[in-house]
Design an enzyme around this catalytic site. Structure first.
Site, PDB file in Angstrom:
ATOM      1  N   TYR A  10      -2.746  -0.350  10.495  1.00  0.00           N
ATOM      2  CA  TYR A  10      -2.551  -0.727   9.095  1.00  0.00           C
ATOM      3  C   TYR A  10      -1.210  -0.219   8.583  1.00  0.00           C
ATOM      4  O   TYR A  10      -0.472  -0.938   7.911  1.00  0.00           O
ATOM      5  CB  TYR A  10      -3.701  -0.168   8.255  1.00  0.00           C
ATOM      6  N   SER A  36       0.838  -1.194   0.000  1.00  0.00           N
ATOM      7  CA  SER A  36       0.000   0.000   0.000  1.00  0.00           C
ATOM      8  C   SER A  36       0.869   1.239   0.000  1.00  0.00           C
ATOM      9  O   SER A  36       2.031   1.203   0.419  1.00  0.00           O
ATOM     10  CB  SER A  36      -0.885   0.011   1.256  1.00  0.00           C
TER      11      SER A  36
END
Length: 275
Positions: A146, A133
């Site tokens: 995250y 990501s």
């Protein structure tokens, strides 16, 4: 010989759409989902699909055994994709929520990757693709769990690439920014599960977070469809010398560049504008 590819996290979003697209293009795709009902839905569409829970070691190895039964004991590509986001300020998160985030987003991937490497070494070929990501490159507030899991994945994957450099196994990272999926919906559920909104000093800012997570429309003008991830995945599958990293979406390019040229204090000011 048909290329085989095993993809985790295929109930929705990137995993689901990439599995279907690659299947339609003639690859031998084995998808996986955590819920059996999602497994059955993909099987109904003509795909091989196995049940796999990334938090359960037995489930991981049972799924992989099924994969090898389908492929005849070999595997060309592993696409580690199954993951979720746990929103909330780090000071508000129970430690167990952080453990759970890492169990799915990193430790399960390690268990699966570790089991696949000996097979790829023995067969003399293989590619391991990690879906990371933009939040593995830069951090944003209220996404700490995250962020941490993806930063850890980046370091894990860079190390793995070095350790396998003199082998026939290729290691690649795909680093998307905003992609159309059910990611925000799932993240909202996890926020509500673990965060006591009324007791937090971040309560006012959390309203913006909940509004963003609750939108059905794209969260950013830069949001792309899952096809944006399919393109580099195909390039990796078909390339003899794939790159170490593939940026996807404009925010990843922008923040990847800014991280290299800006001092931390200035980059922090830019990143702090997000909720």
């Amino acid at each position: 010989m048909t290329t085989s590819i095993f993809i985790t996290g295929c109930s929705t979003g990137i995993g689901h759409d990439c599995a279907l697209a690659l299947h339609q293009q003639g690859f031998q795709v084995i998808a996986s989902c955590r819920q059996q009902q999602d497994v059955e839905q993909l099987r109904a569409k003509g795909l091989h699909c196995v049940q796999l829970d990334l938090t359960d070691t037995d489930s991981i190895h049972n799924a992989l055994e099924e994969v090898f039964t389908i492929t005849g004991g070999t595997l060309d590509v592993l696409f580690n994709n199954g993951a979720y986001g746990q929103p909330g300020a780090l000071e508000d998160l129970p430690t167990q929520a952080l453990r759970d985030q890492f169990e799915t987003n990193l430790f399960g991937w390690h268990e699966l990757t570790k089991a696949v490497i000996p097979v790829m070494l023995q067969q003399g070929r293989g590619k391991i693709v990690q879906n990371s990501s933009v939040l593995g490159l830069v951090a944003m507030k209220y996404r700490g769990a995250y962020n941490a899991s993806k930063f850890a994945l980046e370091g894990y994957t860079d190390t793995l690439r070095l350790e396998l450099m003199n082998t026939p196994i290729k290691i690649c990272l795909i680093e998307p920014g905003p992609i159309e999926s059910h990611f925000r919906e799932n993240a909202k559920n996890m926020f509500e599960k673990h965060i006591d909104l009324q007791q937090s000093r971040h309560a006012e800012n959390y309203q913006n977070t909940l509004e963003r997570l609750g939108k059905s429309s794209p969260s950013s003008k830069f949001t792309l469809t899952t096809e944006a991830v399919l393109r580099p995945l195909l390039q990796i599958i078909e390339s003899d010398k794939p790159k170490a990293r593939y940026f996807v979406t404009q925010p990843t390019y922008i923040f990847g560049f800014l991280r290299r040229i800006l001092p931390s204090t200035l980059l922090d000011r830019i990143l702090n504008k997000s909720d």
